[in-house]
Design an enzyme around this catalytic site. Structure first.
Site, PDB file in Angstrom:
ATOM      1  N   LYS A 156       0.841  -1.205   0.000  1.00 27.26           N
ATOM      2  CA  LYS A 156       0.000   0.000   0.000  1.00 27.26           C
ATOM      3  C   LYS A 156       0.873   1.251   0.000  1.00 27.26           C
ATOM      4  O   LYS A 156       2.073   1.186   0.318  1.00 27.26           O
ATOM      5  CB  LYS A 156      -0.911  -0.019   1.228  1.00 27.26           C
TER       6      LYS A 156
ATOM      7  N   TYR B 274      14.676  30.843   8.507  1.00 28.83           N
ATOM      8  CA  TYR B 274      13.373  31.425   8.842  1.00 28.83           C
ATOM      9  C   TYR B 274      13.189  31.506  10.351  1.00 28.83           C
ATOM     10  O   TYR B 274      13.536  30.567  11.075  1.00 28.83           O
ATOM     11  CB  TYR B 274      12.249  30.550   8.288  1.00 28.83           C
TER      12      TYR B 274
HETATM   13  C1  LIG Z   1      -0.343  -1.851   6.829  1.00 27.13           C
HETATM   14  C2  LIG Z   1      -0.888  -3.146   7.271  1.00 27.13           C
HETATM   15  C3  LIG Z   1      -0.039  -4.243   7.451  1.00 27.13           C
HETATM   16  C4  LIG Z   1       1.472  -4.130   7.380  1.00 27.13           C
HETATM   17  O1  LIG Z   1       1.919  -3.555   8.595  1.00 27.13           O
HETATM   18  P1  LIG Z   1       3.481  -3.352   8.941  1.00 27.13           P
HETATM   19  O2  LIG Z   1       3.473  -2.888  10.344  1.00 27.13           O
HETATM   20  O3  LIG Z   1       3.989  -2.323   7.992  1.00 27.13           O
HETATM   21  O4  LIG Z   1       4.136  -4.661   8.732  1.00 27.13           O
HETATM   22  C5  LIG Z   1      -0.623  -5.477   7.745  1.00 27.13           C
HETATM   23  N1  LIG Z   1      -1.968  -5.596   7.882  1.00 27.13           N
HETATM   24  C6  LIG Z   1      -2.813  -4.551   7.760  1.00 27.13           C
HETATM   25  C7  LIG Z   1      -4.265  -4.753   7.965  1.00 27.13           C
HETATM   26  C8  LIG Z   1      -2.294  -3.282   7.466  1.00 27.13           C
HETATM   27  O5  LIG Z   1      -3.123  -2.240   7.377  1.00 27.13           O
END
Ligand SMILES: *Cc1c(COP(=O)(O)O)cnc(C)c1O
Length: 383
Positions: A48, A268
């Site tokens: 993702k 800044y």
């Molecule tokens: C993002 C996500 C993962 C992966 O999590 P990590 O901590 O990056 O390994 C796994 N399961 C779900 C439902 C997620 O949203």
């Protein structure tokens, strides 16, 4: 293409865009490391958010090459992009089945993560209309209170299991709230609720662990683990040495070096006053590149192993660093300085910024000159 814009050496060799190097060999090593740790459980790839900022397609291709056959994304749009490049893998969509997207799921052979009874009912309707069993993943919420069937909905599904009739039950999943907590009280509570739910629902493969969960005991592995961050080099066991390799390196260009007389201020808001005559370097990287503004006065760059603290505020395109202790010969404008590399990991930068490595990676943005180091032969490819 020819013409004046295309003559000379490639622009990335001398331009001012920062360099982002993604070591797909390290990424594949991390995936295999996790696979060995959790075997015989299977390992899905969580890609993702553009594979946590590292590039959906090159990352997914590398994971596919390492044997990954099930991928999780958050949005149906991400799934459609991935499907284009990987025609035969399973692709699951975490954010569920929004009304109006059903045809896209069927057309691209996507697996919805069914997060409430309404989505289960919609998917059952799709299966009925299509006249075939289509895979769906059932998500139960065991303590996140975010997505997934809560206790009331779970009780109804247990009482009325025919709500799943006609759906190919690909998996039952839940998500850990505190997998990174070595004490693990919440993890154990979620584990117990998950085991109880699983025992009362129709049979299907089970999946609980994210990256931290994949390193916290075999009982958490079930049939499938879903690591994201550890594949990308983030430490899944923050209380101990990192069992996975760093995947990301960032270097940025030193633009100018100036001697500053006291009592002058830098940047800044004049938040930093040079305490004694010193040298300030200006580096072409800023919050628009994901170098978070909270690193103002907290972060550092490394020049040939020498730590140069960020002084003054992080600007959109620039940071200023104290180079007083860097020898003149190493302070040449035009050279690259280390932002993430051997001297500081994404987790280190996250600590300085008061955040987590996940946010550092997903904030990197699109302005870098990106290089991918190929897993097969370690040849670098510019993309
Ligand atoms: C993002 C996500 C993962 C992966 O999590 P990590 O901590 O990056 O390994 C796994 N399961 C779900 C439902 C997620 O949203």
């Amino acid at each position: 293409m020819t013409g004046p814009l295309m003559t000379g050496p490639p622009i990335w060799a001398s331009g001012t865009a920062a360099h982002l190097t993604i070591d797909l060999g390290a990424l594949v090593d991390n995936y295999r490391r996790i696979a060995r740790t959790v075997a015989p459980a299977a390992v899905a790839g969580v890609v993702k958010a553009d594979a946590y900022g590292l590039g959906l397609i090159p990352v997914a291709r590398a994971l596919h090459g390492a044997g990954c056959r099930l991928f999780f994304v958050a949005h149906v749009e991400e799934a459609l992009e991935l499907r284009h490049f990987l025609p035969s893998v399973e692709i699951a969509v975490l954010n569920g089945l929004p009304p109006g997207t059903e045809a896209a799921y069927v057309g691209a052979r996507l697996i919805p993560v069914l997060n409430h009874l309404g989505e289960i009912e919609s998917w059952q309707g799709v299966c009925r209309r299509e006249g075939r069993r289509l895979p769906g993943i059932v998500h139960v919420d065991t303590g996140m209170n975010r997505l997934g069937l809560g206790p009331d909905e779970l009780a109804r599904l247990i009482a009325e299991p025919d709500r799943l009739d006609g759906i190919a039950r690909r998996a039952l999943i839940t998500h850990l709230a505190s997998g990174d907590d070595p004490g693990g009280h919440q993890t154990q509570a979620q584990y117990r609720r998950f085991v109880a739910a699983r025992a009362k629902l129709p049979k299907m493969p089970a999946s609980l662990a994210n990256s931290p969960g994949s390193f916290r005991g075999r009982h958490l592995n079930f049939d499938l683990v879903r690591p994201g961050s550890a594949v990308y080099g983030i430490n899944p066991t923050p209380e101990a040495a990192n069992p996975v390799r760093r995947v990301v390196s960032v270097e940025a260009r030193l633009l100018q070096v100036r001697n500053v007389e006291t009592p002058m201020t830098v940047g800044y808001g004049a938040t930093y006053t040079v305490p004694e005559a010193g040298r300030i370097g200006t580096v072409a990287l800023g919050y628009a590149d994901g170098y978070l503004r909270s690193l103002s006065g907290k972060g550092a760059v490394f020049i040939d192993g020498r730590r140069c603290p960020v002084v003054g505020r992080v600007s959109m395109d620039l940071i200023t660093v104290d180079m007083t202790h860097v020898p003149e010969a190493q302070a040449e404008p035009g050279r690259l300085v280390e932002i993430i590399g051997d001297n500081q990991s994404p987790d280190d930068v996250a600590d300085q910024a008061g955040t987590i490595g996940y946010e550092i990676l997903t904030s990197l943005g699109s302005r870098y000159h990106r290089r991918y180091i190929d897993p097969a032969d370690a040849r670098e490819a510019d993309r």
